[in-house]
Design a protein around this motif. Structure first.
Motif, PDB file in Angstrom:
ATOM      1  N   ILE A   1      21.424  50.149  75.058  1.00 29.84           N
ATOM      2  CA  ILE A   1      22.266  51.040  75.853  1.00 29.84           C
ATOM      3  C   ILE A   1      23.745  50.722  75.670  1.00 29.84           C
ATOM      4  O   ILE A   1      24.561  51.614  75.404  1.00 29.84           O
ATOM      5  CB  ILE A   1      21.869  50.974  77.347  1.00 29.84           C
ATOM      6  CG1 ILE A   1      20.471  51.557  77.542  1.00 29.84           C
ATOM      7  CG2 ILE A   1      22.881  51.729  78.205  1.00 29.84           C
ATOM      8  CD1 ILE A   1      19.966  51.467  78.972  1.00 29.84           C
ATOM      9  N   SER A   2      24.097  49.439  75.790  1.00 33.24           N
ATOM     10  CA  SER A   2      25.516  49.081  75.656  1.00 33.24           C
ATOM     11  C   SER A   2      25.995  49.257  74.219  1.00 33.24           C
ATOM     12  O   SER A   2      27.120  49.699  73.978  1.00 33.24           O
ATOM     13  CB  SER A   2      25.765  47.646  76.123  1.00 33.24           C
ATOM     14  OG  SER A   2      25.001  46.732  75.367  1.00 33.24           O
ATOM     15  N   PHE A   3      25.124  48.936  73.247  1.00 33.90           N
ATOM     16  CA  PHE A   3      25.504  49.083  71.835  1.00 33.90           C
ATOM     17  C   PHE A   3      25.838  50.537  71.519  1.00 33.90           C
ATOM     18  O   PHE A   3      26.882  50.851  70.947  1.00 33.90           O
ATOM     19  CB  PHE A   3      24.357  48.591  70.950  1.00 33.90           C
ATOM     20  CG  PHE A   3      24.673  48.553  69.482  1.00 33.90           C
ATOM     21  CD1 PHE A   3      25.003  47.363  68.856  1.00 33.90           C
ATOM     22  CD2 PHE A   3      24.645  49.710  68.708  1.00 33.90           C
ATOM     23  CE1 PHE A   3      25.304  47.322  67.492  1.00 33.90           C
ATOM     24  CE2 PHE A   3      24.947  49.687  67.362  1.00 33.90           C
ATOM     25  CZ  PHE A   3      25.269  48.483  66.747  1.00 33.90           C
ATOM     26  N   LEU A   4      24.946  51.429  71.907  1.00 38.15           N
ATOM     27  CA  LEU A   4      25.130  52.839  71.579  1.00 38.15           C
ATOM     28  C   LEU A   4      26.180  53.520  72.449  1.00 38.15           C
ATOM     29  O   LEU A   4      26.643  54.614  72.120  1.00 38.15           O
ATOM     30  CB  LEU A   4      23.795  53.572  71.699  1.00 38.15           C
ATOM     31  CG  LEU A   4      22.791  53.245  70.591  1.00 38.15           C
ATOM     32  CD1 LEU A   4      21.417  53.817  70.910  1.00 38.15           C
ATOM     33  CD2 LEU A   4      23.273  53.767  69.251  1.00 38.15           C
ATOM     34  N   SER A   5      26.571  52.868  73.539  1.00 36.95           N
ATOM     35  CA  SER A   5      27.640  53.427  74.375  1.00 36.95           C
ATOM     36  C   SER A   5      29.000  53.309  73.692  1.00 36.95           C
ATOM     37  O   SER A   5      29.930  54.026  74.054  1.00 36.95           O
ATOM     38  CB  SER A   5      27.663  52.730  75.744  1.00 36.95           C
ATOM     39  OG  SER A   5      26.504  53.060  76.494  1.00 36.95           O
ATOM     40  N   PHE A   6      29.125  52.390  72.723  1.00 39.17           N
ATOM     41  CA  PHE A   6      30.336  52.338  71.894  1.00 39.17           C
ATOM     42  C   PHE A   6      30.117  53.332  70.753  1.00 39.17           C
ATOM     43  O   PHE A   6      29.709  52.969  69.653  1.00 39.17           O
ATOM     44  CB  PHE A   6      30.573  50.920  71.373  1.00 39.17           C
ATOM     45  CG  PHE A   6      30.972  49.956  72.455  1.00 39.17           C
ATOM     46  CD1 PHE A   6      32.316  49.793  72.786  1.00 39.17           C
ATOM     47  CD2 PHE A   6      30.026  49.232  73.151  1.00 39.17           C
ATOM     48  CE1 PHE A   6      32.699  48.910  73.793  1.00 39.17           C
ATOM     49  CE2 PHE A   6      30.391  48.350  74.155  1.00 39.17           C
ATOM     50  CZ  PHE A   6      31.729  48.189  74.480  1.00 39.17           C
ATOM     51  N   SER A   7      30.379  54.582  71.042  1.00 37.07           N
ATOM     52  CA  SER A   7      29.952  55.656  70.150  1.00 37.07           C
ATOM     53  C   SER A   7      30.686  55.681  68.809  1.00 37.07           C
ATOM     54  O   SER A   7      30.081  55.935  67.768  1.00 37.07           O
ATOM     55  CB  SER A   7      30.133  57.008  70.849  1.00 37.07           C
ATOM     56  OG  SER A   7      31.463  57.148  71.343  1.00 37.07           O
ATOM     57  N   HIS A   8      31.987  55.437  68.821  1.00 35.52           N
ATOM     58  CA  HIS A   8      32.783  55.475  67.597  1.00 35.52           C
ATOM     59  C   HIS A   8      33.656  54.224  67.524  1.00 35.52           C
ATOM     60  O   HIS A   8      34.265  53.830  68.524  1.00 35.52           O
ATOM     61  CB  HIS A   8      33.698  56.706  67.564  1.00 35.52           C
ATOM     62  CG  HIS A   8      32.977  57.999  67.736  1.00 35.52           C
ATOM     63  ND1 HIS A   8      32.450  58.703  66.672  1.00 35.52           N
ATOM     64  CD2 HIS A   8      32.673  58.727  68.851  1.00 35.52           C
ATOM     65  CE1 HIS A   8      31.868  59.806  67.124  1.00 35.52           C
ATOM     66  NE2 HIS A   8      31.989  59.837  68.446  1.00 35.52           N
ATOM     67  N   ILE A   9      33.716  53.610  66.345  1.00 38.31           N
ATOM     68  CA  ILE A   9      34.554  52.423  66.134  1.00 38.31           C
ATOM     69  C   ILE A   9      35.400  52.653  64.883  1.00 38.31           C
ATOM     70  O   ILE A   9      34.894  53.126  63.855  1.00 38.31           O
ATOM     71  CB  ILE A   9      33.699  51.149  65.961  1.00 38.31           C
ATOM     72  CG1 ILE A   9      32.863  50.896  67.225  1.00 38.31           C
ATOM     73  CG2 ILE A   9      34.585  49.939  65.669  1.00 38.31           C
ATOM     74  CD1 ILE A   9      31.872  49.763  67.086  1.00 38.31           C
ATOM     75  N   GLY A  10      36.683  52.330  64.960  1.00 39.47           N
ATOM     76  CA  GLY A  10      37.569  52.491  63.813  1.00 39.47           C
ATOM     77  C   GLY A  10      38.459  51.273  63.627  1.00 39.47           C
ATOM     78  O   GLY A  10      38.885  50.645  64.600  1.00 39.47           O
ATOM     79  N   VAL A  11      38.721  50.931  62.376  1.00 34.59           N
ATOM     80  CA  VAL A  11      39.614  49.824  62.023  1.00 34.59           C
ATOM     81  C   VAL A  11      40.606  50.340  60.988  1.00 34.59           C
ATOM     82  O   VAL A  11      40.196  50.956  59.997  1.00 34.59           O
ATOM     83  CB  VAL A  11      38.835  48.620  61.445  1.00 34.59           C
ATOM     84  CG1 VAL A  11      39.789  47.485  61.101  1.00 34.59           C
ATOM     85  CG2 VAL A  11      37.758  48.154  62.403  1.00 34.59           C
TER      86      VAL A  11
END
Length: 582
Positions: free
Chosen positions: A526-536
């Motif tokens: 649940i917590s992993f997929l709640s970070f829907s988009h990550i950018g660097v």
């Protein structure tokens, strides 16, 4: 990380209990001298977290969407009681907490054994440092906190060892002037005391240069020391990924500040490269930046992609040669030798056949391809951008290369046409590795198409057919509202930009784990997929590199089908990793 938070909150609770004695020790006079906190941080730290106002910063973080999302994770479940107790302590004793002048808190990470690391907490007590003149009160305070207390001397200072019978752990604490030291590894406290007599990390020029760039508008700041990163990675694996090793050869320190706003979390700051390093990151600094166009051809099912940008590849190649010739003659000689052998065998010029038309952007991507049974197959792609009007030029140069290859190798593959797009095959083993190291190492059988303003390479004909289908149906990241809203938080030009969509990254990661780690990941789904988009994103700014890490938080709720992880077919390991190009 779980142990870190658990220990940190225990320590903060202890500090809170100490606040109850604030009025008592105010009656005692005397001064023990003000100490500089940074003098107590040993130079071998891996990461250094800074909090200007620990109590207020915790209040801010604990009320954020970021923390509320993390608390749903099984990973953080065993510290929830501690955090709730801390919140209650601060709420019930708000007046006392507000009056106690607790200054900055530093938390440094150190490798303490080949297979272990630990944390050192350095807290500025400010006026509360007068407690050093009332040392007899300390054992009583610690015993009231439920510890069995013993003490010893180190460099003429007292170290109190606080044994927790329930957890079978010993917290070592020392109070030196206004500075309170604490760690579950006693030697870290001893090293901190010793280091304070001999130096200060603020005297390290490269550290100071990066540290001065830290913004003050966030609750926490982070410093990363690349000199210790290899040893830290080996704590988790005796053979870490080669993509992650060796960053200390090209980078010194990174400094970033954490900012949270609603459903957004961001780390923003700078990295200082090593000027004398023969690295691609230094080549980027002299090659300009490139626009990020890839969303025009990347499907909506993209797991991740890394975009490398430059004004044009010819200039980038010139910078690579200049940097390597200046700083690593042997590696430069090998690079030129391999290039010449490649060209001599096929009787081609890489500058003419490739570099001359490669423009602005090179992309490595991992894409989830839906299968008939509802699972996904994950494919790797390399995408080379060219100028809009250069289609005929690009087609002509690649046709020539294919012709030269046929003269040397009896190819069995004949050109195929799919929905108006020709699919070719180039037997050029080692080409991508020659110039992009391991970024495209999984492209072993380079089939390619020319689509939009890109030459797209993949291992199988079917992989390219999927790209064509999605492009013709307009199912692209460019048309994805969530991606577009997320991407607007970044610059449209950079040297390195990496994007990850956890909706697809989660099942991919899960498929590569053993049963134990797979079960652990499922508990944190649940917590992993709640970070829907990550950018660097990384790009040059003055003599440094500007870096930004951003994540969008959107509460994820599983459907009945998603609650049970599905079968996943994996084509290869993830290679869209920008770290190896540094």
């Amino acid at each position: 990380m779980k142990t870190f938070f658990k220990r940190l909150f225990i320590f903060l609770l202890l500090a809170g209990i100490g606040a109850g004695g604030y009025f008592a020790y105010l009656y005692f006079s005397g001064s023990s001298g003000t100490k500089n906190q940074y003098a107590f941080v040993p130079e071998d730290f891996v990461m250094l977290i800074e909090s200007e106002k620990p109590i207020n910063n915790w209040r801010e973080l604990s009320g954020s969407t970021l923390w509320k999302t993390l608390k749903k994770s099984e990973y953080f479940k065993d510290i929830t009681t501690s955090t709730n107790s801390l919140d209650s302590l601060l709420t019930e004793n708000k007046k006392i907490a507000d009056m106690v002048k607790v200054g900055k808190m530093l938390i440094s990470t150190h490798v303490v054994a080949k297979d272990n690391y630990d944390f050192l907490i350095v807290l500025d007590l400010q006026d509360n440092g007068k407690i050093a003149n009332f040392k007899a009160f300390l054992p009583i305070l610690f015993k009231q906190a439920g510890y069995a207390v013993s003490s010893e001397k180190a460099y003429n200072y007292d170290i109190y060892n606080l044994y927790d019978a329930k957890e079978h752990e010993t917290l070592s604490v020392s109070l030196i002037g206004n500075v309170l030291l604490a760690s579950y590894t006693k030697n870290l406290v001893k090293n901190a005391i010793s280091h304070s007599e001999n130096g200060n990390i603020l005297d390290i020029k490269t550290f100071k240069t990066v540290h001065q760039t830290l913004a003050t508008d966030g609750p926490y700041s982070l410093m990363v020391n690349y000199a210790q990163m290899d040893a830290f990675l080996r704590v988790f694996s005796p053979a870490p990924s080669e993509m992650l090793l060796g960053l200390n050869q090209s980078l010194t320190y990174t400094g970033m500040t954490l900012k949270t706003a609603g459903e957004k979390v961001e780390l923003d700051g700078y990295t200082l490269p090593i000027d004398s390093a023969a690295s691609y990151i230094n080549a980027f600094r002299g090659a300009g930046t490139g626009k990020i166009h890839a969303a025009r051809i990347l499907p909506k099912t993209t797991v991740m992609f890394t975009s490398l940008g430059f004004s044009d590849f010819t200039q980038f190649w010139a910078e690579i040669q200049k940097i390597y010739q200046k700083n690593n003659q042997k590696e430069y000689d090998d690079l030129i030798k391999n290039k010449k052998q490649f060209e001599s065998y096929l009787k081609i010029s890489l500058e003419k056949e490739f570099f001359a038309w490669m423009n602005e952007e090179v992309v490595a991507s991992v894409i989830a391809v839906p299968q008939n049974d509802g699972s996904f197959k994950y494919n790797n792609y390399a995408m080379l951008h060219f100028a809009k009007n250069d289609y005929e030029k690009v087609k002509g140069r690649l046709d020539f290369v294919e012709k030269q290859i046929r003269r040397k190798t009896p190819l069995k593959f004949e050109k195929e046409t799919y929905k108006g797009y020709d699919i070719h095959f180039l037997e050029m083993k080692g080409f991508f590795k020659l110039f992009f190291k391991k970024l495209f190492s999984k492209i072993e059988k380079p089939h390619y198409i020319i689509i939009d303003d890109y030459v797209v390479f993949a291992n199988e004909v079917a992989d390219l057919q999927y790209i064509i289908d999605e492009y013709l149906e307009d199912r692209l990241l460019e048309k994805d509202d969530e991606y577009q809203a997320f991407f607007r938080n970044f610059s449209t030009e950079s040297n390195i930009f990496t994007y990850i969509r956890n909706e697809y990254a989660y099942p991919y990661m899960r498929s590569s784990l053993d049963a134990e780690n797979k079960n652990s990941l499922d508990k944190n789904q649940i917590s992993f997929l709640s970070f829907s988009h990550i950018g660097v994103q990384i790009y040059p700014e003055s003599s440094m590199l500007r870096n930004k890490i951003r994540a969008d938080i959107k509460e994820w709720k599983p459907t009945p089908k998603e609650a049970t992880p599905s079968n996943i077919e994996v084509n290869d390991t993830i290679t869209s990793d920008s770290s190896n190009i540094l």
